[in-house]
Design a protein around this motif. Structure first.
Motif, PDB file in Angstrom:
ATOM      1  N   GLY A   6      12.244  -3.276  -5.600  1.00 44.77           N
ATOM      2  CA  GLY A   6      11.479  -2.273  -6.322  1.00 44.77           C
ATOM      3  C   GLY A   6      12.010  -1.966  -7.705  1.00 44.77           C
ATOM      4  O   GLY A   6      11.350  -1.274  -8.490  1.00 44.77           O
ATOM      5  N   GLU A   7      13.204  -2.458  -8.037  1.00 46.28           N
ATOM      6  CA  GLU A   7      13.790  -2.211  -9.354  1.00 46.28           C
ATOM      7  C   GLU A   7      13.112  -3.088 -10.408  1.00 46.28           C
ATOM      8  O   GLU A   7      12.694  -4.205 -10.098  1.00 46.28           O
ATOM      9  N   PRO A   8      13.026  -2.650 -11.682  1.00 40.78           N
ATOM     10  CA  PRO A   8      13.458  -1.340 -12.173  1.00 40.78           C
ATOM     11  C   PRO A   8      12.342  -0.292 -12.138  1.00 40.78           C
ATOM     12  O   PRO A   8      12.579   0.860 -12.453  1.00 40.78           O
ATOM     13  N   ALA A   9      11.119  -0.711 -11.781  1.00 40.01           N
ATOM     14  CA  ALA A   9       9.992   0.222 -11.883  1.00 40.01           C
ATOM     15  C   ALA A   9      10.101   1.366 -10.884  1.00 40.01           C
ATOM     16  O   ALA A   9       9.633   2.468 -11.151  1.00 40.01           O
ATOM     17  N   TYR A  10      10.722   1.127  -9.737  1.00 39.09           N
ATOM     18  CA  TYR A  10      10.784   2.136  -8.680  1.00 39.09           C
ATOM     19  C   TYR A  10      12.229   2.337  -8.238  1.00 39.09           C
ATOM     20  O   TYR A  10      12.615   1.942  -7.141  1.00 39.09           O
ATOM     21  N   PRO A  11      13.023   2.952  -9.085  1.00 39.07           N
ATOM     22  CA  PRO A  11      14.431   3.161  -8.741  1.00 39.07           C
ATOM     23  C   PRO A  11      14.573   4.023  -7.494  1.00 39.07           C
ATOM     24  O   PRO A  11      13.848   4.995  -7.295  1.00 39.07           O
ATOM     25  N   GLY A  12      15.477   3.621  -6.633  1.00 38.93           N
ATOM     26  CA  GLY A  12      15.715   4.375  -5.411  1.00 38.93           C
ATOM     27  C   GLY A  12      14.887   3.912  -4.233  1.00 38.93           C
ATOM     28  O   GLY A  12      15.095   4.386  -3.121  1.00 38.93           O
ATOM     29  N   LEU A  13      13.947   3.017  -4.461  1.00 35.28           N
ATOM     30  CA  LEU A  13      13.145   2.506  -3.346  1.00 35.28           C
ATOM     31  C   LEU A  13      14.025   1.630  -2.465  1.00 35.28           C
ATOM     32  O   LEU A  13      14.706   0.733  -2.956  1.00 35.28           O
ATOM     33  N   ARG A  14      14.011   1.879  -1.176  1.00 35.06           N
ATOM     34  CA  ARG A  14      14.867   1.104  -0.285  1.00 35.06           C
ATOM     35  C   ARG A  14      14.352  -0.330  -0.165  1.00 35.06           C
ATOM     36  O   ARG A  14      13.165  -0.601  -0.339  1.00 35.06           O
ATOM     37  N   MET A  50       0.823  -1.205   0.000  1.00 36.73           N
ATOM     38  CA  MET A  50       0.000   0.000   0.000  1.00 36.73           C
ATOM     39  C   MET A  50       0.856   1.254   0.000  1.00 36.73           C
ATOM     40  O   MET A  50       0.571   2.225  -0.716  1.00 36.73           O
ATOM     41  N   CYS A  51       1.922   1.254   0.805  1.00 39.42           N
ATOM     42  CA  CYS A  51       2.759   2.439   0.912  1.00 39.42           C
ATOM     43  C   CYS A  51       4.093   2.047   1.527  1.00 39.42           C
ATOM     44  O   CYS A  51       4.222   0.998   2.160  1.00 39.42           O
ATOM     45  N   VAL A  52       5.077   2.906   1.335  1.00 38.13           N
ATOM     46  CA  VAL A  52       6.393   2.738   1.939  1.00 38.13           C
ATOM     47  C   VAL A  52       6.633   3.949   2.830  1.00 38.13           C
ATOM     48  O   VAL A  52       6.634   5.087   2.360  1.00 38.13           O
ATOM     49  N   ARG A  53       6.826   3.690   4.100  1.00 33.32           N
ATOM     50  CA  ARG A  53       6.930   4.778   5.063  1.00 33.32           C
ATOM     51  C   ARG A  53       8.216   5.581   4.887  1.00 33.32           C
ATOM     52  O   ARG A  53       9.272   5.030   4.570  1.00 33.32           O
ATOM     53  N   SER A  54       8.114   6.861   5.107  1.00 32.19           N
ATOM     54  CA  SER A  54       9.258   7.760   5.132  1.00 32.19           C
ATOM     55  C   SER A  54       9.553   8.125   6.568  1.00 32.19           C
ATOM     56  O   SER A  54       8.637   8.241   7.388  1.00 32.19           O
ATOM     57  N   TYR A  55      10.838   8.331   6.862  1.00 26.87           N
ATOM     58  CA  TYR A  55      11.227   8.659   8.230  1.00 26.87           C
ATOM     59  C   TYR A  55      11.846  10.053   8.336  1.00 26.87           C
ATOM     60  O   TYR A  55      12.465  10.392   9.334  1.00 26.87           O
ATOM     61  N   ASP A  56      11.691  10.867   7.292  1.00 25.18           N
ATOM     62  CA  ASP A  56      12.281  12.199   7.336  1.00 25.18           C
ATOM     63  C   ASP A  56      11.253  13.297   7.090  1.00 25.18           C
ATOM     64  O   ASP A  56      11.590  14.429   6.757  1.00 25.18           O
ATOM     65  N   GLY A  57       9.960  12.947   7.257  1.00 26.52           N
ATOM     66  CA  GLY A  57       8.919  13.935   7.069  1.00 26.52           C
ATOM     67  C   GLY A  57       8.430  14.083   5.653  1.00 26.52           C
ATOM     68  O   GLY A  57       7.478  14.835   5.400  1.00 26.52           O
ATOM     69  N   GLU A  58       9.049  13.375   4.711  1.00 28.88           N
ATOM     70  CA  GLU A  58       8.613  13.428   3.325  1.00 28.88           C
ATOM     71  C   GLU A  58       7.332  12.594   3.149  1.00 28.88           C
ATOM     72  O   GLU A  58       7.047  11.699   3.957  1.00 28.88           O
ATOM     73  N   PRO A  59       6.537  12.882   2.105  1.00 33.00           N
ATOM     74  CA  PRO A  59       5.360  12.042   1.841  1.00 33.00           C
ATOM     75  C   PRO A  59       5.763  10.579   1.635  1.00 33.00           C
ATOM     76  O   PRO A  59       6.846  10.295   1.115  1.00 33.00           O
ATOM     77  N   TRP A  60       4.900   9.689   2.045  1.00 29.93           N
ATOM     78  CA  TRP A  60       5.188   8.274   1.872  1.00 29.93           C
ATOM     79  C   TRP A  60       5.017   7.873   0.411  1.00 29.93           C
ATOM     80  O   TRP A  60       4.110   8.354  -0.277  1.00 29.93           O
ATOM     81  N   ALA A  61       5.874   6.978  -0.055  1.00 32.30           N
ATOM     82  CA  ALA A  61       5.764   6.478  -1.421  1.00 32.30           C
ATOM     83  C   ALA A  61       4.572   5.536  -1.535  1.00 32.30           C
ATOM     84  O   ALA A  61       4.260   4.780  -0.604  1.00 32.30           O
ATOM     85  N   ILE A  62       3.897   5.586  -2.676  1.00 32.21           N
ATOM     86  CA  ILE A  62       2.727   4.737  -2.911  1.00 32.21           C
ATOM     87  C   ILE A  62       2.932   4.032  -4.253  1.00 32.21           C
ATOM     88  O   ILE A  62       2.379   4.427  -5.281  1.00 32.21           O
ATOM     89  N   PRO A  63       3.763   3.001  -4.291  1.00 33.31           N
ATOM     90  CA  PRO A  63       4.037   2.317  -5.561  1.00 33.31           C
ATOM     91  C   PRO A  63       2.797   1.600  -6.062  1.00 33.31           C
ATOM     92  O   PRO A  63       1.962   1.146  -5.276  1.00 33.31           O
ATOM     93  N   GLN A  64       2.667   1.492  -7.357  1.00 32.44           N
ATOM     94  CA  GLN A  64       1.495   0.854  -7.950  1.00 32.44           C
ATOM     95  C   GLN A  64       1.895  -0.482  -8.567  1.00 32.44           C
ATOM     96  O   GLN A  64       2.844  -0.565  -9.354  1.00 32.44           O
TER      97      GLN A  64
END
Length: 434
Positions: free
Chosen positions: A273-281, A247-261
């Motif tokens: 998350g690669e390759p569709a979501y580069p940079g996703l931890r 549903m979502c990937v939590r952020s810990y620095d106050g940024e909006p949470w990612a919502i990959p589809q």
């Protein structure tokens, strides 16, 4: 895509570790001895119950409830509903008495503000507003909006009685966890029909006794479905959990949470998350724990079994009936055997499609106990429960409450939704048209 910072415990999780964690935490087997309940309530104006409350009045009501020394944990749902989560009790009387005391205290506090607790499965007051703003609910609403309005309605305008029972013994048998897991799904449609209390008079569920159930079924293609029941519960639930979208990937620095589809948790484990979501931890154990809280099947294993298909009930003590009936059907061996036999015979005639989209569940939501097959099954189950309650040490008051509900509704092929609409519905319609 929003930036996502690493979690405080960023150790990546492997697929096998994730499977082991789900196996270990979702079914804690042992002798059935604990019982719990989660009761959701609408908060309404005592004089004008059909008028939506302002955020200020709802916040004041929630503050009053939280200020009290209660046995239960009190939380707030996104639309302002109050939820009471009991502590695990070793008896039905312990569970009921503690919740009744807490409810009495909160009702008294709210009454000083001109407010009442209202038990019903769907809030007819419009418009439905989201009271709570948080990263979780912001992300959840964005995710649900991809598939239509059902998710917003669920968050803002529904209420339920959730009954929690132990998973049961590891060994086979009527009190074994495999049998109890199947019983929860088989008898679920009977519980939907008997306790339907969210009638709809317009919209996509017009004429339904349990519009709340229709709403849940339409939220998501997989997130609200039961897993296949033809194998061991742990394996089936593990596959279901890992093959459901994140549903979502939590952020810990106050940024909006990612919502990959379109990213399942298994995909996330395998690819990061690669390759569709580069940079996703990469996912962590904390992410898996959170993911499990975003799954909403009719029966959710959380160490114990959480039955989530029952509408909030009318009256101050209407909720006692589903808690008592579920306890009897699961924790009394004779009643459990009767319920399993009756519900399985009924379910076998409707095929193996998963709840809540199985035709039997849809009939329960549409027709309640006007469906003759569900009515016959409910009569058998309630009779077995009534006979079991004295054996389980239920108080005379609880037995009388269950008996009165059985006489008023079950034996007559009716459910709470069949009663004439109370003033809240009629007034809500007038207010909405102004």
């Amino acid at each position: 895509m929003p930036k996502v910072s690493p979690a405080p415990s960023p150790t990546p999780l492997s697929e096998s570790q994730a499977e082991d964690l789900i196996h270990g935490i979702c079914f804690k087997t042992g002798p059935p001895r604990l019982l719990g309940a989660e009761l959701e309530w609408l908060v309404v104006d005592a004089e004008r119950p059909g008028r939506p409350l302002s955020p200020e009045r709802l916040h004041a009501a929630h503050g009053a409830a939280h200020a009290l020394p209660l046995n239960s944990r009190v939380t707030v749902e996104p639309g302002g509903q109050l939820e009471f989560s009991s502590t695990p009790a070793t008896s039905l009387s312990g569970c009921v008495d503690a919740l009744q005391a807490d409810l009495a205290a909160v009702r008294a506090a709210l009454l000083t503000q001109g407010l009442l607790l209202e038990g019903r499965g769907h809030d007819p007051r419009v418009p439905h507003r989201r009271l709570l703003a948080s990263p979780r609910y912001d992300a959840m609403e964005t995710y649900f909006d991809r598939t239509g309005p059902a998710g917003r309605t669920m968050m803002r305008a529904t209420a339920s009685v959730q009954v929690c029972v132990d998973a049961g013994y590891e060994e086979p048998g009527v009190l074994g966890h495999g049998r109890r897991w199947r019983l929860a799904h088989l008898v679920g449609a009977v519980l939907v029909a008997a306790f339907a209390n969210s009638p709809a008079y317009e919209g996509p569920y017009a004429g339904w006794r349990c519009a709340r159930q229709g709403n849940w079924a339409d939220i998501d293609s997989r997130r609200t479905l039961a897993p296949p029941l033809d194998g061991p519960p742990r394996s089936g639930w593990t596959r279901q959990a890992l093959d459901t979208e994140v549903m979502c990937v939590r952020s810990y620095d106050g940024e909006p949470w990612a919502i990959p589809q379109g990213l399942t948790f298994r995909d996330w484990l395998r690819t990061g998350g690669e390759p569709a979501y580069p940079g996703l931890r990469p996912p962590t154990a904390e992410d898996l724990d959170y993911h499990l809280t975003t799954l909403f099947p009719p029966v959710r294993p959380r160490g114990h079994l959480e039955l989530r298909m029952i509408d909030a009930q009318p009256g101050d003590d209407g909720w006692v009936v589903p808690v008592a009936v579920v306890h009897a059907l699961f924790d009394d061996p004779e009643a459990a055997e009767t319920a399993y036999r009756v519900a399985k015979a009924l379910a076998d005639t409707y095929g193996s499609a998963p709840a809540p989209r199985n035709p039997l569940w849809r009939s329960a939501a549409r027709h309640g106990l006007a469906d003759p097959e569900l009515r016959a099954a409910a009569k058998a189950c309630f009779r077995a429960a009534s006979e079991a309650l004295p054996r389980l040490g239920a108080s005379a008051q609880v037995q009388q409450t269950v008996g009165a509900f059985t006489e008023r509704f079950v034996l007559r092929g009716r459910c709470p939704a069949d009663d004439p609409p109370p003033p809240l519905t009629a007034t809500a319609g007038k207010e909405a048209r102004r």
